[in-house]
Design an enzyme around this catalytic site. Structure first.
Site, mmCIF file in Angstrom:
data_model
loop_
_atom_site.group_PDB
_atom_site.id
_atom_site.type_symbol
_atom_site.label_atom_id
_atom_site.label_comp_id
_atom_site.label_asym_id
_atom_site.label_seq_id
_atom_site.Cartn_x
_atom_site.Cartn_y
_atom_site.Cartn_z
ATOM 1 N N ASP A 15 -17.167 17.843 -26.705
ATOM 2 C CA ASP A 15 -16.882 16.708 -25.828
ATOM 3 C C ASP A 15 -17.928 16.539 -24.735
ATOM 4 O O ASP A 15 -18.481 15.446 -24.550
ATOM 5 C CB ASP A 15 -15.500 16.879 -25.182
ATOM 6 C CG ASP A 15 -14.369 16.604 -26.152
ATOM 7 O OD1 ASP A 15 -14.520 16.960 -27.338
ATOM 8 O OD2 ASP A 15 -13.332 16.072 -25.728
ATOM 9 N N SER A 187 -9.203 22.282 -30.346
ATOM 10 C CA SER A 187 -10.027 22.561 -29.170
ATOM 11 C C SER A 187 -9.525 23.834 -28.489
ATOM 12 O O SER A 187 -8.348 24.190 -28.595
ATOM 13 C CB SER A 187 -9.981 21.392 -28.182
ATOM 14 O OG SER A 187 -8.676 21.249 -27.650
#
Length: 426
Positions: A15, A187
């Site tokens: 990200d 994640s």
């Protein structure tokens, strides 16, 4: 004309690497900031990647000691826990590992932004999670005039990148190396206290986490067949010494925490898999590993039973513990109520002095014994069934009589109304 400068909280992951490139493409100069809160990370490699992508600077700040002493230890001292989901201290509960790290990270990021003259700070938090709230409330308390760039809340960004697969495609297009793959899209967020896992296949709450997901702890079924014993010493509610491995000791806060982690990880202690309620109103499935912290907190709870006045403990549990955990989870650390609650924590822990003998074994933590050299609430002779001591059993007669007054009146009232409390036999 000089470009406006932004300080980006950077992890080196998918990200924030993509956001770094995106901000550069938007015309900003970007200073990256990395917080070392104990995660197992190649910080130098991440810094080199940030600079290669185009960051003008990349700061790496070591925050481990302040993270432990200013956040983890007070949370242990008040047994902070979010949404209790069971009776055991090791039952399905969230010990706030992610939440605890956010205040020290935000504070250090603002310090870097001020040093570099940044007009704004930025982060990679999603628009559906808690961290955006935690970071931004902290930013505004620390520097009320700061601007925040949150790409995951900008339609032009989230309509282009609808999920991690789109980011992976973008990273490939821009030549950004990332460790996340389409095969393992969950994640992770790691620090010295824990590691969290979410998203991807974990979004189905009925999907069992794959064994290769767990990063920190051994599979409890495959952990050593021999238990490991150790002793934790507390002063005023805070861990001050850990004795282990036949005479070794750890007293420095970071060393103590790392030692507790090593023991717990080896024996598979601290895994949980829960569905929790996010601050913004959504439910979220999260898997967490909180090894050493789990054991230190459980040992602290046990010692309180020996040395803490029951009424002080009850008031602390009902008011301080719940509200401190709630404000940590919701991102309200830099607030007047947090200062008030921490003063209350300190006051409640004056008598929490002593040691707890502990054992880790195949995913379980257990207490073998506890003692205090200074606190005298527990008196073995008074509690003993084998001697009278200073407690006269006859005194209990009056105690029972006084407590029975209202219960007798209640029983009589029920009889008069034809609702006897005695269950009639058929």
């Amino acid at each position: 004309m000089a470009k406006q400068k932004v300080c980006l909280a950077y992890s080196g992951g998918l990200d924030t690497s993509c956001i770094l490139r995106y901000l550069l493409d938007e015309g900003y100069e970007v200073v990256c900031f990395m917080a070392d809160v104990g995660q197992e990370e190649d910080f130098q490699a991440a810094k080199e990647k940030a600079l290669k992508i185009g960051a003008s600077q990349c700061y790496i700040e070591d925050l481990k000691k302040e993270f432990i002493e200013e956040l983890c230890y007070p949370a242990i001292a008040c047994n902070a826990i979010y949404e209790v989901c069971g009776g055991s201290v090791l039952a399905n509960v969230y010990l706030l590992g992610t939440s605890l790290a956010r205040p020290v990270i935000a504070r250090a990021q603002i310090a870097v932004a001020q040093k570099e003259g940044c007009f704004a700070v930025s982060h990679g938090c999603t628009g559906k999670g808690n961290d955006q709230v935690r970071f931004e409330l902290a930013f505004y308390a620390l520097q009320p005039s700061i601007k925040v760039l949150a790409p995951w809340r900008e339609p032009v960004f989230y309509e282009r990148f609808k999920g991690r697969n789109d980011l992976l495609d973008y990273a490939a297009e821009k030549g950004i190396p990332v460790s996340s793959t389409k095969g393992k899209p969950w994640s992770m967020d790691e620090n010295l206290a824990h590691c969290s896992y979410e998203a991807g296949i974990l979004e189905d709450p009925n999907t069992t986490p794959p064994e290769d997901m767990w990063k920190l702890t051994a599979d409890p079924t495959k952990a050593p067949d021999k238990p490991e014993d150790f002793t934790v010493h507390f002063e005023k509610g805070l861990p001050v010494k850990l004795e282990y491995d036949n005479g070794k000791t750890a007293t420095d806060s970071v060393d103590l925490f790392l030692t507790a982690n090593a023991i717990a990880r080896k024996h598979g202690v601290g895994r949980i898999d829960i569905v929790e309620n996010r601050f913004i109103g959504l439910k979220s499935r999260g898997c967490y590993e909180t090894p050493g912290y789990t054991m230190l907190r459980a040992a602290h709870i046990d010692l309180e039973g020996l040395v803490m006045d029951r009424e002080v403990r009850a008031l602390r549990d009902q008011f301080v513990t719940f509200n401190y955990a709630k404000l940590l989870y919701n991102g309200l650390y830099f607030s007047p109520e947090r200062e008030f609650l921490e003063d209350s924590i300190v006051s409640s822990q004056k008598s929490v002095n002593g040691a707890v003998r502990c054992r880790a074994f195949k995913g379980m933590f257990s207490v073998l014994g506890r003692w205090s050299d200074t606190e005298k609430l527990y008196d073995a002779s008074e509690s003993s069934m084998d001697e009278i001591g200073d407690f006269a059993p006859s005194d209990t007669t009056g105690f029972i009589s006084v407590n029975a007054i209202r219960l007798k009146k209640f029983g009589k009232k029920m009889e008069e109304e034809g609702r006897s409390l005695v269950k009639k036999s058929a």
